[in-house]
Design an enzyme around this catalytic site. Structure first.
Site: not given
Length: 149
Positions: A7, A20, A44, A146
């Protein structure tokens, strides 16, 4: 674990993930020189790779009061003390220790793209609004793991 998902907007050494939706609502990423360097809405992995190529592998997620009010999650970030805040972009540049002239130029260029609806530098399709309404905010971010798969 064979794979990971990265991320791009995580606060270094703190691990708070910045959703986001902040970028989706109009925030931009600038480097330590005050310049945009990527289409913030790209995937990403692309955004993360672009961040890692910046000085010290970090960037600043930057937005204004209008964007802040557009997303409830940002209120929580502010309540948690995660946001750097300034009345003017010049003051924000000083707080971030980045080049004031470059930051002002970056914002002016981005705002022109938002008005025209065409990001001539990085091809960003969605620019919901200009970054122009005080207060101005920034969060220091970097890529982080992430998910593991």
């Amino acid at each position: 674990m064979k794979e990971i998902q990265i991320h791009p907007t995580v606060i270094p050494h703190d691990n708070h993930l910045i959703t986001e939706a902040v970028r989706g609502n109009g925030a931009i990423l600038v480097n330590k020189y005050g310049k945009r360097f990527v289409n913030e809405l790209d995937t990403r992995d692309v955004v993360s790779q672009a961040e890692l190529k910046q000085k010290d592998g970090i960037s600043f997620l930057l937005f204004d009061e209008n964007i802040r009010k557009s997303l409830k999650a940002i209120e929580k970030y502010d309540d948690d003390g995660l946001l750097l805040k300034a009345k003017t972009l010049k003051d924000l540049a000083k707080t971030l220790e980045i080049d004031e002239k470059e930051l002002l130029k970056t914002i002016e260029t981005y705002n022109q793209f938002a008005i025209s609806g065409k990001d001539e530098d990085f091809g960003r399709k969605s620019m919901k609004s200009k970054i122009a309404i005080s207060y101005f905010y920034a969060v220091k971010v970097a890529p982080a793991v992430h998910y593991t798969m």
